[in-house]
Write an enzyme that holds these catalytic residues in place. Structure first.
Site, short mmCIF file in Angstrom:
data_model
loop_
_atom_site.label_atom_id
_atom_site.label_comp_id
_atom_site.label_asym_id
_atom_site.label_seq_id
_atom_site.Cartn_x
_atom_site.Cartn_y
_atom_site.Cartn_z
N TYR A 1 -46.02 -8.99 3.75
CA TYR A 1 -45.39 -7.82 4.37
C TYR A 1 -45.17 -6.76 3.31
O TYR A 1 -44.61 -7.04 2.25
CB TYR A 1 -44.05 -8.22 5.00
CG TYR A 1 -43.31 -7.08 5.63
CD1 TYR A 1 -43.76 -6.50 6.81
CD2 TYR A 1 -42.14 -6.58 5.05
CE1 TYR A 1 -43.08 -5.44 7.40
CE2 TYR A 1 -41.44 -5.52 5.63
CZ TYR A 1 -41.92 -4.96 6.81
OH TYR A 1 -41.24 -3.92 7.38
N LYS B 1 -35.33 -3.10 -3.91
CA LYS B 1 -34.22 -4.05 -3.87
C LYS B 1 -33.39 -4.07 -5.15
O LYS B 1 -32.44 -3.31 -5.29
CB LYS B 1 -34.73 -5.44 -3.49
CG LYS B 1 -35.38 -5.46 -2.09
CD LYS B 1 -35.71 -6.85 -1.64
CE LYS B 1 -36.46 -6.86 -0.31
NZ LYS B 1 -35.68 -6.40 0.84
N ASP C 1 -47.09 -5.78 -5.03
CA ASP C 1 -45.87 -5.48 -4.29
C ASP C 1 -44.76 -6.40 -4.80
O ASP C 1 -44.66 -7.56 -4.42
CB ASP C 1 -46.10 -5.69 -2.79
CG ASP C 1 -44.88 -5.30 -1.96
OD1 ASP C 1 -43.77 -5.21 -2.53
OD2 ASP C 1 -45.03 -5.10 -0.75
#
Length: 432
Positions: free
Chosen positions: A144, A272, A239
């Site tokens: 994702y 994050k 990612d």
């Protein structure tokens, strides 16, 4: 009669917010039941609207590596608040945070700050296409990268085939240049590059797939991706929104660089942890790639709240604290203690259970062996997981409310927290 305030809030929310939540996994659709509405948090603990306390293994889905309300982070944010919320103009802290990120990430010469992982991933792909002059991209089934249109794609029926949109509202022509392959499958990867030689702009991947719970890219798979992208003039996008600064101080790419001499992704996506809980993400690369971005180059990207002064203050202090010697080694050991304890209790109860972890990121599967790709992950026993989830939640231990999501440990978790979780799991495993 005790009033369930969570149920009241959920009913109220459903009247004004689709599904009652602002991000789908929060709705508990995957596990059933009513979501806990969190009123406050401190350290490694959450407190819901009923004032029930939970040991938190979500950590806001990753950012809270120091736990909630760390005093030094709070002080930095409070000081920044007094100076102003947002200016829409450059600030010195944007430079300082960028310098701090680049110091820890030698694969990048320059970085652009944005506000969300979706924004960073979308921008990284646009940059790769602009730099290479190509359109096709490769992603992997089960990974994702945010909800940008070109990435909401499910796998096709054959090898190296184009996928179809996995969301309504995404036209087929938008995803026609997205190739979906199986994670850890070198054969499919080689076939794709042979079939579309000279057309592939980039490969985007999670080094540890946290939306398959926790699935590592094998060293051989990672090495082959690096080789193929270099041979064919494509870019490798790493990612690390979830893994960045959480699995190691140098992020996941530093772990693979120890196994693959000279390994560096071309573009890195972060999020994050770099915001410490504030809306913050970034993407970066070597200088010649990044200079394709506006205002220097033809690839446009912009954001009103990018690099805002509150998020940069929070991120800077968080990075400073996790850069202290031994931080990640201690976090890795703590997470390992939790995983070993859960595994031992599951084994004792005769429940199929496999675990993995790195730094403060972990995953477990109700399977006898760790899976290596999405189809294997899908064989996990969903009803059994739902019973485990609710059993642990009832006992005050908050794991991700979905079978396919990774978990997070913070430096604020104590030995007592972890031991309490293991003891609760012992009770729950006996019911499975």
């Amino acid at each position: 009669m005790t009033i369930d305030k969570n149920a009241q809030l959920f009913e109220r929310a459903r009247q004004v917010i689709p599904g009652g939540v602002n991000s789908p996994v929060r709705a508990f659709n995957a596990v059933g039941g009513t979501p806990a509405f969190i009123a406050r948090a401190q350290g490694a603990h959450l407190f819901d609207a009923n004032d029930k306390q939970y040991v938190d293994y979500i950590g806001s889905w990753g950012p809270m590596i120091l736990g909630h309300g760390h005093p030094q982070v709070l002080s930095a944010v409070q000081a920044a608040l007094l100076e102003g919320f947002s200016f829409g103009a450059p600030t010195e802290r944007e430079i300082a945070l960028s310098e701090a990120i680049l110091k820890l990430m030698p694969s990048m010469d320059m970085v652009r700050l944005v506000s969300s992982g979706t924004e960073a991933g979308m921008s990284a792909i646009r940059l790769a296409r602009g730099y290479t002059g190509r359109n096709k991209i490769i992603k992997f089934n089960g990974c994702y990268h945010g909800h940008a249109d070109a990435l909401l794609v499910k796998a096709g029926s054959g090898l190296a085939t184009f996928g179809a949109s996995s969301s309504a509202g995404v036209p087929d022509h938008v995803v026609q240049d997205t190739i979906v392959l199986e994670y850890n499958d070198i054969g499919q990867l080689e076939e794709a590059f042979a079939k579309y030689d000279g057309q592939i702009a980039c490969v985007i991947m999670e080094p540890i797939a946290g939306n398959m719970n926790f699935v590592r890219a094998s060293t051989a798979f990672t090495r082959r991706i690096s080789e193929l992208t270099q041979e064919h003039g494509a870019l490798l996008i790493y990612d690390e929104v979830m893994t960045g600064f959480r699995v190691a101080l140098g992020s996941a790419q530093s772990l693979y660089a120890q196994q693959i001499p000279g390994f560096k992704p071309d573009i890195t996506v972060l999020g994050k942890v770099i915001g410490g809980g504030m809306p913050m993400a970034a993407f970066g690369a070597r200088r010649e790639i990044m200079e394709k971005l506006s205002p220097l180059g033809p690839v446009y990207q912009a954001g009103t709240l990018s690099g805002n002064p509150i998020a940069t203050a929070c991120g800077l202090q968080t990075l400073a604290l996790i850069s202290q010697p031994g931080f990640h080694e201690a976090l890795h050991a703590k997470t390992g203690q939790l995983m070993a304890g859960l595994k031992a209790e599951a084994d004792a109860a005769g429940v199929p259970f496999s675990v993995d972890h790195q730094g403060g990121l972990f995953g477990f599967f109700l399977l006898p062996e760790l899976p290596s790709h999405y189809e294997a992950v899908m064989k996990s026993d969903k009803p059994l997981f739902n019973k485990f989830f609710h059993g642990m939640l009832a006992r005050g231990h908050y794991f991700a409310p979905a079978l396919y999501e990774a978990g997070f440990v913070s430096s604020a978790h104590t030995d007592a927290d972890i031991q309490a979780t293991i003891e609760a799991a012992r009770e729950v495993f006996k019911t499975l």
